[in-house]
Enzyme design. Structure first.
Site, PDB file in Angstrom:
ATOM      1  N   ASN A 340      10.635  -3.981   2.255  1.00  0.00           N
ATOM      2  CA  ASN A 340      10.523  -2.950   2.471  1.00  0.00           C
ATOM      3  C   ASN A 340      11.245  -2.486   3.994  1.00  0.00           C
ATOM      4  O   ASN A 340      10.752  -1.489   4.779  1.00  0.00           O
ATOM      5  CB  ASN A 340       9.562  -2.352   2.567  1.00  0.00           C
ATOM      6  N   HIS A 371       0.803   4.497   2.002  1.00  0.00           N
ATOM      7  CA  HIS A 371       0.778   3.868   0.735  1.00  0.00           C
ATOM      8  C   HIS A 371      -0.302   4.250   0.232  1.00  0.00           C
ATOM      9  O   HIS A 371       0.165   4.703  -1.931  1.00  0.00           O
ATOM     10  CB  HIS A 371       0.122   2.327   1.092  1.00  0.00           C
TER      11      HIS A 371
END
Length: 517
Positions: A340, A371
């Site tokens: 990521n 998140h």
């Protein structure tokens, strides 16, 4: 499930045939459509044939259509979040707009995540509208900081990366919506810098600074655009294999089996550890599939980073992962450096390098909030803080004893690979299980062994710190900080020159640094 009916049901027969939720089918089909649209965009709306205005309009409208198809009227959240953020930028002014935009965008995202999780479909992993909002939040906050850096802060107060990314004029509403909601990245991202996106739209992304044999810089312009076809084909192959793996192997290795009562009671410790590794490795291909879809950007001509030393084109300007390095990681640092990537850079740019105290802890907290609101996310990131600090302490204190002899270093690498893979798997189990109870069931069945081991490591091997000032600050940088900044910021091949106040000398410097990598 609520999410199964938020988007279009046109593909319901196909969903029934492949036995997948219709929203997931919508996502895959829309990405295939976006790939074809990207090829058409590069061929028929090339910057040499079409004005930036038309390219912005088409990219935005296609993006909003795909969002509407996948998420129904929930896609309005994308426009609302972007619109209010742009309004805040205009009325607040460049001095404080980055703070207001950051609080609003992250707060709006959090409210949407709370609503989706606790009101509609707790625990469902099917496609949902908060996923694209996570990317839009990154873009909103990144651009707000970049405008603040470019239009308010003094140039000498900026870091080299901040100078390269600084935006020196306020974008128009169309440019802003196009950046946030274009069809190439609306569904799965990844994050890109505003300057790179505008450079692509305006057709200047293939202008390179090349160094001649005598060492002098010479500006050269490609007569023909480099083709992304090979890079796109390679990434699509990875996407296909990842999707196939996810639909077949992953289902046979569920992470939930790690907390199965019978399995815990009968399996030996080596078997449990091996299954832990296999099940979490099998959970990664769905991320490989989604994040390798930056191939769509490449197909449109976006993502070109220049040429390597052998003259081979590089289409990884906005790539989000490096699979080979992930699977062969011998340290937490190496894993996070390659996982990521764009999100790690966003965390560094908007949080770590601007934090006034405890930057590592603040960065992990921001990552958890961004998140989502599942408790498992917070357990993972709190565990991640311990693991990161412990891994850094071990590396700083003992690694140098094992690098002299090739044979010894090979043994050290094998041991650290095994340890890293198990530690990563142990850390991210709550991220997959989501809830508190199953997460604590897993950790308690392991007697919180790696938590305790990490604490002991930190007591025995304290973090080494350099003597003063910035050196001390750098010594405790998050694992992604230095390497990613070098590889992903300074390697950018082009930056927008739409702002007259951004000097040509700085532009050349950024590009030249990129080509040196």
């Amino acid at each position: 499930m609520a999410t199964s009916t938020t988007g279009s049901t046109l593909l319901q027969p196909l969903s029934n045939a492949v036995r997948l939720p219709v929203d997931q089918v919508n996502f895959v089909v829309c990405q295939l459509f976006a790939l074809l649209a990207a090829i058409w965009f590069r061929t028929y709306l090339h910057s040499s044939k079409t004005s930036p205005f038309i390219r912005h309009v088409v990219a935005t409208l296609l993006g909003l259509y795909l969002a509407l198809f996948c998420f129904g009227w929930y896609a309005l959240h994308f426009v609302i979040q972007s619109g209010i953020s742009y309004y805040l930028m205009i009325i607040i002014g460049v001095e404080n707009m980055h703070k207001y935009c950051f609080v609003f965008a992250l707060g709006y995202l959090t409210v949407c995540q709370i609503t989706r999780v606790y009101i509609f479909d707790y625990g469902q992993y099917s496609a949902d509208f908060s996923g694209p909002m996570m990317i839009i939040t990154q873009k909103i906050t990144s651009l707000a900081f970049e405008i603040h850096d470019g239009m308010f802060r003094k140039n000498e107060d900026l870091t080299p990366s901040q100078r390269c990314l600084a935006v020196r004029r306020m974008p128009s509403l169309l440019e802003y919506l196009s950046y946030n909601c274009n069809f190439m990245g609306i569904l799965a991202g990844p994050l890109c810098s505003y300057k790179d996106y505008i450079t692509f739209i305006e057709g200047r992304s293939y202008q390179l600074q090349q160094s001649e044999a005598n060492g002098k810089e010479d500006t050269k312009y490609e007569q023909t655009d480099p083709s992304p076809n090979i890079a796109v084909a390679q990434k699509l192959l990875i996407c296909g294999l990842s999707l196939l793996f996810h639909m077949t192997i992953t289902k046979t290795l569920p992470v939930e089996y790690n907390i199965d009562e019978n399995f815990r009671a009968t399996a030996s410790w080596p078997v449990r550890v091996f299954y832990l590794y296999l099940s979490l490795m099998a959970a990664r291909p769905k991320y490989y599939f989604a994040w390798t879809l930056d191939a769509i950007n490449n197909a449109a001509g976006f993502g070109f980073r220049g040429y390597d030393k052998n003259g081979v084109t590089r289409w990884d300007l906005i790539s989000n992962l490096r699979i080979q390095q992930i699977e062969s990681s011998t340290s937490f640092k190496m894993f996070l450096d390659n996982w990521n990537i764009q999100t790690a850079l966003w965390l560094k740019r908007v949080c770590y390098e601007r934090a006034t105290f405890s930057p590592t802890i603040q960065t992990f907290i921001l990552s958890a909030i961004w998140h989502g609101v599942y408790p498992g996310y917070y357990l993972t990131f709190l565990t991640g803080v311990l693991m990161t600090l412990a891994a850094r302490a071990i590396r700083n204190n003992i690694r140098h004893y094992f690098v002299e002899s090739p044979a010894v270093k090979l043994c050290y690498d094998i041991i650290t690979w095994m340890t890293t893979q198990v530690a990563i798997s142990y850390t991210v189990v709550p991220f997959v299980l989501l809830s508190v109870k199953p997460s604590f069931t897993f950790y308690s069945s392991c007697y919180f062994c790696l938590h305790i081991a990490s604490i002991l490591v930190l007591l025995v091997f304290p973090l080494k710190r350099t003597q003063k000032g910035n050196k001390q600050h750098e010594s405790i940088q998050p694992v992604w900080s230095k390497k990613l900044e070098e590889e992903n910021l300074l390697q950018k091949n082009s930056y927008s020159t739409t702002n007259n106040s951004f000097s040509q000398k700085e532009e050349i410097t950024c590009r030249y640094q990129a080509l040196k990598q």
